[in-house]
Each structure stands twice: as C-alpha cells, then as structure tokens.
Write an enzyme that holds these catalytic residues in place. Structure first.
Site, PDB file in Angstrom:
ATOM      1  N   GLN A  68     -13.502   0.549  -5.659  1.00 23.83           N
ATOM      2  CA  GLN A  68     -12.668  -0.160  -4.699  1.00 23.83           C
ATOM      3  C   GLN A  68     -13.521  -1.050  -3.813  1.00 23.83           C
ATOM      4  O   GLN A  68     -14.483  -0.575  -3.220  1.00 23.83           O
ATOM      5  CB  GLN A  68     -11.990   0.808  -3.747  1.00 23.83           C
ATOM      6  CG  GLN A  68     -11.150   1.877  -4.370  1.00 23.83           C
ATOM      7  CD  GLN A  68     -10.196   2.447  -3.340  1.00 23.83           C
ATOM      8  OE1 GLN A  68      -9.168   1.854  -3.029  1.00 23.83           O
ATOM      9  NE2 GLN A  68     -10.543   3.593  -2.804  1.00 23.83           N
ATOM     10  N   GLY A  69     -13.111  -2.272  -3.659  1.00 26.52           N
ATOM     11  CA  GLY A  69     -13.848  -3.173  -2.780  1.00 26.52           C
ATOM     12  C   GLY A  69     -12.982  -3.709  -1.656  1.00 26.52           C
ATOM     13  O   GLY A  69     -12.558  -4.863  -1.659  1.00 26.52           O
TER      14      GLY A  69
ATOM     15  N   SER B  42     -13.604  -2.473   1.985  1.00 25.77           N
ATOM     16  CA  SER B  42     -14.366  -2.499   3.235  1.00 25.77           C
ATOM     17  C   SER B  42     -15.462  -3.558   3.217  1.00 25.77           C
ATOM     18  O   SER B  42     -16.067  -3.835   2.179  1.00 25.77           O
ATOM     19  CB  SER B  42     -15.008  -1.138   3.483  1.00 25.77           C
ATOM     20  OG  SER B  42     -14.030  -0.133   3.491  1.00 25.77           O
TER      21      SER B  42
ATOM     22  N   SER C  66     -17.145   3.598  -3.192  1.00 25.38           N
ATOM     23  CA  SER C  66     -17.414   4.859  -3.894  1.00 25.38           C
ATOM     24  C   SER C  66     -17.653   4.554  -5.358  1.00 25.38           C
ATOM     25  O   SER C  66     -16.940   3.745  -5.950  1.00 25.38           O
ATOM     26  CB  SER C  66     -16.226   5.811  -3.783  1.00 25.38           C
ATOM     27  OG  SER C  66     -15.973   6.090  -2.433  1.00 25.38           O
TER      28      SER C  66
ATOM     29  N   GLU D 221      -3.406   5.882  -2.435  1.00 23.43           N
ATOM     30  CA  GLU D 221      -4.569   6.647  -1.993  1.00 23.43           C
ATOM     31  C   GLU D 221      -4.180   7.675  -0.931  1.00 23.43           C
ATOM     32  O   GLU D 221      -4.688   8.778  -0.895  1.00 23.43           O
ATOM     33  CB  GLU D 221      -5.630   5.692  -1.446  1.00 23.43           C
ATOM     34  CG  GLU D 221      -6.951   6.387  -1.144  1.00 23.43           C
ATOM     35  CD  GLU D 221      -8.048   5.431  -0.720  1.00 23.43           C
ATOM     36  OE1 GLU D 221      -7.725   4.290  -0.338  1.00 23.43           O
ATOM     37  OE2 GLU D 221      -9.215   5.828  -0.759  1.00 23.43           O
TER      38      GLU D 221
ATOM     39  N   ASN E 178      -7.687   8.722  10.175  1.00 21.01           N
ATOM     40  CA  ASN E 178      -6.507   9.430  10.666  1.00 21.01           C
ATOM     41  C   ASN E 178      -5.963   8.834  11.961  1.00 21.01           C
ATOM     42  O   ASN E 178      -4.770   8.936  12.229  1.00 21.01           O
ATOM     43  CB  ASN E 178      -6.822  10.921  10.826  1.00 21.01           C
ATOM     44  CG  ASN E 178      -6.796  11.626   9.474  1.00 21.01           C
ATOM     45  OD1 ASN E 178      -6.716  10.968   8.437  1.00 21.01           O
ATOM     46  ND2 ASN E 178      -6.853  12.946   9.484  1.00 21.01           N
ATOM     47  N   GLU E 179      -6.849   8.216  12.727  1.00 22.82           N
ATOM     48  CA  GLU E 179      -6.344   7.540  13.931  1.00 22.82           C
ATOM     49  C   GLU E 179      -5.388   6.413  13.521  1.00 22.82           C
ATOM     50  O   GLU E 179      -4.310   6.253  14.090  1.00 22.82           O
ATOM     51  CB  GLU E 179      -7.504   6.961  14.761  1.00 22.82           C
ATOM     52  CG  GLU E 179      -8.340   8.004  15.500  1.00 22.82           C
ATOM     53  CD  GLU E 179      -9.243   8.812  14.575  1.00 22.82           C
ATOM     54  OE1 GLU E 179      -9.619   8.296  13.499  1.00 22.82           O
ATOM     55  OE2 GLU E 179      -9.568   9.967  14.912  1.00 22.82           O
TER      56      GLU E 179
END
Ligand SMILES: Cc1cc2nc3c(=O)[nH]c(=O)nc-3n(C[C@H](O)[C@H](O)[C@H](O)COP(=O)(O)OP(=O)(O)OC[C@H]3O[C@@H](n4cnc5c(N)ncnc54)[C@H](O)[C@@H]3O)c2cc1C
Lengths: 387, 348
Positions: free
Chosen positions: A125-126, A128, A162, A245, A369-370
């Site tokens: 996955q790209g 970020s 990852s 996800e 989670n925020e």
C-alpha cells in the site's frame, strides 16, 4: 435469528479443516519481513492457491470458490485455528482486490488477480507520505502526463509501506492535477516497483525486521493501463480500500479467536490471581463479541445493507482488543514476558511478545484510533465537525 | 446464519417504543419517583399491547413468545427507563407456567390484572413486592433441596428499602415457607430457578442496552446545542471521543445480548455463559454511557432537575441487580477455565 450453520457450511468447514490439518507447516515459518521468510510465505501462498484455498470468496475463474461471506468467515476461523502462517499477500488479497473487482476493467483484473492470488506478485500500500499520515488528503507525490508514451511519470515519496522491502507492486494515490488541493485531483495508480526510478529503503519496525519501506519515485513511468478508475477519482476509490482495511476484510474474527483460546490455555498452565483470570476471560469474551458483531454485520450485508463509517467502530474495537489480550499474556508470563525470540527460556518462542509488538501498530495503522473516533462522532453520531 | 432480530420482533419493538414515547416520558418516570408504586394505569395498557404476557403461554391469554422477543421489547423499555416490573413479570411467568399453570395467575398477569414480584436465590430485595399480587420466592440452601413458593405479599413482612433510583420500589421480604405456598422442590425447582435467574439477567441486559442508547442520544443532542467560548461543545474532539467510546461499547454489547437471547430461548448448553457475558457487556456499556453523559452535560447533569439522572440511576441500579459484574465474570471464568478443555471455535 438463526445462529446455526447450514449443512453445506458445515461441510465446507470440514473440508477446509481437513486440508489445513494435512498441509499447514508443522514449524512456524520465519517472519515474512525477512528475505527467507518472505520467500517461504510466498511458497505457502502458492500452495494455498493450488488447492484453491487462497481466495475462497473470489470467483472461480480467478482461483476462488465463489464462497459467500459466511463461508469466508468459516474458512478464516479454520485457518487461524490450524495455526497457519500469516498471509504475506494480505494487502493485495483483502484490501486491494475488492477495489480492483469494483473499479478495475477486465484487462486489469485478468492481468493482476491470478498473480496476486498465487502469491507470485505481492502488493504493497502506498498511501502515507512524510507529510500525509492522518491527513491523507495532503498527498504530494505527483504524476505528470506523458502523452508520447501513453502514461504518466510519477515523482515523490511514499513511506511506511508494509511489505515494501520485498514486495513487487504498489497501489496508491498520486496528484495528477498540479493545481488541485486536498482530495481533488488525485489518481489511483498501480506501480511496478521494479520500474526504473524506484528506490526502496527498508525500515526496521519495532520488532527489528524490515517490515516497512520508504519508497522514492523519480520520474517513474506508469502506463495508462495501470490507472485504476478515471484520473482524478483516486480519493473515492481509496475510500473503498481503506474501508476494507478497517472493516472485516483484514481482521476476520478467526484471527482473534485462536489467540484468545491459547491465552486460556496459557492461564491454565501458569495460573494467576483473580485480576489476571478476569483479564484472560475478558480477552476470550472480546474475541467472541467480535465474532458475534461480525455475524451481525454479515447479516446486514446479506440483507442488502451497507457498512460505511460503521467500520470505524469495528476498527477501534479490534485494535484495542488485540493490544489488551497480548498485554494480558505478558502479565501472565511475568519475568519471562520480556524474553525475545532466540532466548533459551522464551515461552512459546516469544510469540506473545512478538504479538504484543505487532498489536501495538493496530491503533495506528488503518487510520489512527483518534481519527476513527472523529469519524464515529461526525459520521455515525452526527456531531458537528471538529475544529 | 443470521444475527438480527426478525421482522416481527423488530416491529413489536417499534410498537412498544412508540407507545412508551408517549406514555413513559421522563415526566412519567419522575412521577413514579414520587409515588408509592410505579405500577399505574400504564400496566393495563402494556397488557393490551401484549407486553406483560409476552412469555405467558398462549392458552393463558399470553403471546407465548420467547427471549428474543422479550429482549427486543425490553431494550425499548430501557430506552424509556420504564419503571414497571416487566422483567419480573417475565421471570415469574416462566416459573408459573412450569409449576402452577392452573392457578390463574398467568392469565391475570397477561391481562394486566396482576403484578408479580420475584425473589430468587442470591437476590436480596424484591421489586414492587407491596404492589404485587404475588411474589415468586425461590430458596436454594446448600444443604437442602431447592424450593419454589408462590406467596401473597399480605402474608409477608415487607421492609421498604430506598434505592438510588426512587422509581425502583425495593423490599426485603420475610416469610415462612409453608406447604400451602410450595409449588416445586428438588432438582426440577433448582433447574427452573437457574433458568429464571438467567432470564432476569438477560432481560436486564437488554434493558441496559436501551438505557445506554438513551443516554447517548441525550448527550449527542446536548453536545450539538450547548455553546461554550463561542463554539458548540460537540465540535471538541475530547467530547466527540467520549461519545464515540460509548457507541463502540454499545455496538459490541448488542450482538452479545442478542446471542444470549438466542441461546436461552433454545436452551443451548452455552446459555448460562452467554447470559453472563450479556449482563457484563451491557452493564459496562451503560456504566460508560452514564459517566460520559454526566461529564459532557457538566453541572446540569449533576442535578436532579435535569432528566439525565433518571437514566443514570437506573443504569447503576440494574448493573448491580440480577448478578453484578463480578458474579457473572466468575461464572464465565468457571465455564471457560473449568475442567473441560478451552472451547474451540464452535463446530455447530
Ligand atoms: C504497522 C503499521 C503498518 C503500516 N502500513 C502502512 C502501509 O502499508 N502503507 C501506508 O501507506 N501506510 C502504512 N502505515 C502508516 C499509517 O497509515 C500511518 O501511520 C497513519 O495513517 C498515521 O499517520 P502518521 O504516522 O503520520 O501519524 P500522524 O498523522 O502524524 O499522527 C500522530 C498522532 O497524532 C494524532 N492525530 C493526527 N491528526 C489528528 C487529528 N486530526 N485528530 C486527532 N488526533 C490526530 C494521531 O492519531 C496520532 O496519535 C502503517 C503504520 C503502521 C504502524
């Protein structure tokens, strides 16, 4: 309500169990984030694929079994119960493939799905970038039109990918309209990481293995055939992928039921005071609650409903549960809890410590989670946008 | 595989919800605080909807339904913080149907003419014992067979207690077990008492879900309207996160309660464990909802002038009633860690 499985589903479970019992490697494979471990996990994916267990919910023409959601959940329960290896191809199979089915054209599906299912091509996955973490709309990596060659030239930097160190292909967002801002003007690309201009720098994760990669792109050519959906529509398509996800695709209940059961066994072996007993029982109950919640979600989907922002509720729960259950295991282990793999007296080859380190990523990836709580508040509860 | 209430259960729940929205407002709950008994004309109306006789067999004027319908309805009752003893009616009905079907009580409960109270082993107090027409009392001494008695409150010494939730009329019940009141004894009585306690705990768990949702809704509404420093407080992330955490708890408690209803209705071997889980999860959701609702309401929530306390206090009372968390946790632990091997993924 009907919480029974049908005769066909029970038969499916038996079939899966029998195959897994006969085929799951007796010894755990080395970490998939090592070179050797990566190859061996790929070989395992191939074995699954050859027996048509790699992608049970996919259509048969792509190596699947056309299995429904319930059967998929059953398979996942059996898979984890059998102690089978983690899926090195998971980001492709569980996150990207549903998007490819929904938005890809026939040529793209035919080109990518079989190689993905067999483990031959591992996808990363790209999303970020150094300046785009929680604020994904701040993506700066860009793609410039190359009409002469019928494609685009990509330049920029992705990070925290990852499996990026050993993986083969990347899916991600690039800015195709230089004047655009935020979530406009973004396009979803599929990039061959062997292309000229790609540099991959491994980054050691908390457990010391190069699980992350930083990926630099310098004028990397990508043909039009590898644009998913229309240029400029990348954001919408990305939402579908990240929903998978957070939702049930990546985290089937089976994944948590088995460690919860092992935790009960660990407690039987080692004992502990009442607070530990309660924590162990809690871990089991949470996994069970997650399973029930998932059955509820599946019922909703089968009835024609949709899960939107609800997947954020799901994500907060599983990520917390995973951290808590591993923390409980470490408490049970007392002084042995700190022993890392390779230590002569490590209990269960330090898999609880490993699992703890891995679980700690849960509240961060797939949207922190925020951010998930913000989504729940605004999109599910209808509170006004945060300032 | 379906984890969802059926269409009829759903519709029944909606009907009850609409009725209670009109006939069990916060004002009505307040009125119950001031009254001697919570049972009012509403009881007969609830009976007309079939609610008081929901689990009463149909040959005794009841609907003959089971725990799934009961849970769907009690969730709505919880949303309204209904003070009437519906859980007790359901628990008493189960026992009467098994051991005293011909005494006439069942039909009177179903028709809303009688109010039943219950006092099971492990319970200290009986709700509404004074207003009740009968109290179903279970005794299970360690060294003697279990017994079930149906007693007339007039023959008991009733000592009124004061609950934090004044809508709950609690009594210590003193009575002498005599042959005339005995309806069952021995293993059959013990089994029935255990099942009755599970039904009470499950019903209470469903009620707690409704309370949770109500407190969450009230708080979301308040957070959207209350302004401080020129902005609506609901735009603050810390406030949003308090409420998001409540929703997560609620969403994960609900399927647990539904599954317990399913197991209990079918008498599955896992039913006791499932019920305990339901009580634990629903209690925790309600507790978190109450605390976060109070925090977000600020001082107004800390008063008896605001309605919030009616719901919070019921949540606290019911979290303790029908087995508190530690009792239910111990039961789950015994089940999971007992001599049998740890349960595998159900084979089903
Ligand atoms: C194990 C793991 C695997 C990953 N795999 C991948 C991958 O394969 N591909 C990929 O693209 N990315 C991957 N990521 C990256 C992940 O998606 C990001 O880490 C995540 O989106 C958060 O971004 P960030 O790290 O830049 O943190 P930041 O966005 O800088 O956040 C830092 C802290 O600030 C908080 N914060 C930020 N903004 C807000 C806000 N608006 N409100 C409240 N709090 C806020 C965050 O919650 C967090 O606590 C992975 C991360 C981990 C840990």
């Amino acid at each position: 309500m009907d919480l029974e499985f049908t005769a066909e589903e029970r038969q499916f479970r038996q079939e899966a169990r029998a195959w897994l019992t006969a085929n799951v490697p007796a010894e755990p494979l080395p970490s998939m984030d090592t070179e050797d471990g990566f190859r061996r996990h790929q070989a395992w994916e191939k074995r699954l694929f050859d027996a048509r267990w790699a992608v049970v919910s996919w259509p048969e023409e792509y190596g699947g079994r056309d299995a429904g959601l319930t059967e998929w959940l059953i398979f996942e329960e059996e898979y984890h119960r059998a102690g089978a290896p983690g899926r090195v191809g998971q980001n492709g199979i569980f996150l990207f493939a549903p998007t490819l089915f929904a938005f890809g054209d026939t040529a793209q599906r035919d080109r990518y799905l079989p190689a993905m299912a067999s483990g031959e091509e591992i996808w990363v996955q790209g999303w970020s970038e150094p300046e785009a973490g929680s604020d994904l709309a701040n993506v700066r990596s860009r793609a410039v039109r190359d009409d002469a060659h019928g494609g685009w030239r990509l330049t920029g930097q992705k990070i925290w990918s990852s499996r990026g160190t050993y993986g083969h292909r990347l899916f991600g967002l690039f800015r195709t309209d230089p004047d655009s801002r935020r979530h406009h003007g973004l396009t979803y690309f599929m990039v061959d990481l062997a292309s000229p201009g790609v540099t991959v720098r491994p980054i050691a994760q908390l457990d010391g293995e190069p699980g992350f990669a930083e990926i630099f792109l310098d004028d990397v050519f990508v043909p039009d055939a590898d644009v998913l959906g229309a240029p400029g529509e990348g954001w919408t398509i990305m939402i579908a992928t990240t929903g998978s996800e957070r939702g049930l695709n990546l985290r089937s209940p089976g994944r948590f039921l088995e460690p919860a059961r092992r935790l009960l066994d660990l407690y039987r072996r080692r004992g502990g005071d009442e607070s530990l007993r309660d924590a162990v029982v809690r871990a089991w109950m949470d996994a069970e609650a997650y399973r029930l919640f998932t059955f509820g979600t599946v019922t909703k989907l089968l009835d024609g409903g949709r899960i939107g922002a609800d997947s954020s509720v799901n994500k907060v729960f599983w990520s917390q549960m995973d951290v808590e259950s591993h923390a409980t295991a470490l408490r049970l282990l007392g002084e042995y809890g700190e022993l890392d793999a390779g230590s002569p007296e490590a209990v269960d080859d330090a898999r609880w410590l490993d699992g703890f380190l891995f679980a700690l990523g849960g509240p961060i990836y797939a949207g922190t989670n925020e951010i998930q709580r913000n989504t729940i508040a605004e999109r599910v509860l209808g509170l006004p946008r945060a300032r | 595989m379906r984890l969802a209430y059926g269409e009829e259960q759903h519709l029944f729940g909606e009907t009850v919800r609409d009725f209670l929205a009109a006939h069990c407002t916060a004002e009505h709950v307040r009125a119950a605080w001031a009254a001697d008994t919570a049972v009012s004309a509403r009881w007969a109306e609830l009976a007309k909807l079939g609610v008081t006789g929901l689990v009463v067999p149909d040959d005794h004027d009841g609907l003959g339904l089971g725990e799934e319908e009961l849970s769907a309805v009690l969730e709505q009752a919880g949303y309204a913080a209904l003070p009437d003893p519906l859980v007790e009616a359901a628990v008493a009905s189960g026992i009467l149907a098994e051991f005293a079907p011909d005494a006439g009580w069942l039909a009177r409960i179903a028709r809303g003419e009688s109010v039943a109270s219950v006092l099971l082993p492990g319970q200290a107090f009986a709700v509404e014992a004074r207003a009740a027409d009968l109290v179903v009392v279970g005794i299970a001494p360690a060294d003697a067979p279990a017994e079930i008695h149906v007693v007339d409150p007039a023959d008991c010494t009733l000592t009124a207690q004061v609950s934090v939730d004044r809508a709950r009329k609690l009594f210590r019940v003193g009575f002498d077990p005599v042959p005339e009141t005995l309806v069952a004894s021995g293993p059959a009585a013990a089994t029935a008492l255990a099942r009755a306690a599970d039904r009470g705990a499950l019903g209470t768990a469903a009620f707690l879900l409704g309370l949770t949702r109500r407190m969450l809704d009230m708080t979301v509404a308040y957070a959207k309207q209350r302004v401080q420093r020129g902005v609506v407080i609901g735009t603050h992330q810390s406030v949003q996160h308090h409420l998001a955490n409540v929703l997560v708890k609620l969403e994960f408690a609900r399927p647990v309660v539904m599954r317990a209803a399913y197991s209990l209705a079918r008498g599955l071997p896992s039913a006791p464990r499932d019920v305990s889980m339901a009580k634990i999860y629903a209690g925790e959701a309600a507790d978190l909802a109450a605390r976060n609702a109070l925090q977000v309401h600020g001082a107004i929530g800390y008063t008896e002038e605001h309605d919030l306390h009616l719901f919070m206090k019921r949540a606290w009372a019911l979290t303790a009633a029908w087995g508190d968390a530690s009792r239910h946790r111990a039961r789950v632990a015994a089940d999971l860690l007992g001599d049998a091997p740890a349960p595998m993924t159900p084979e089903l």
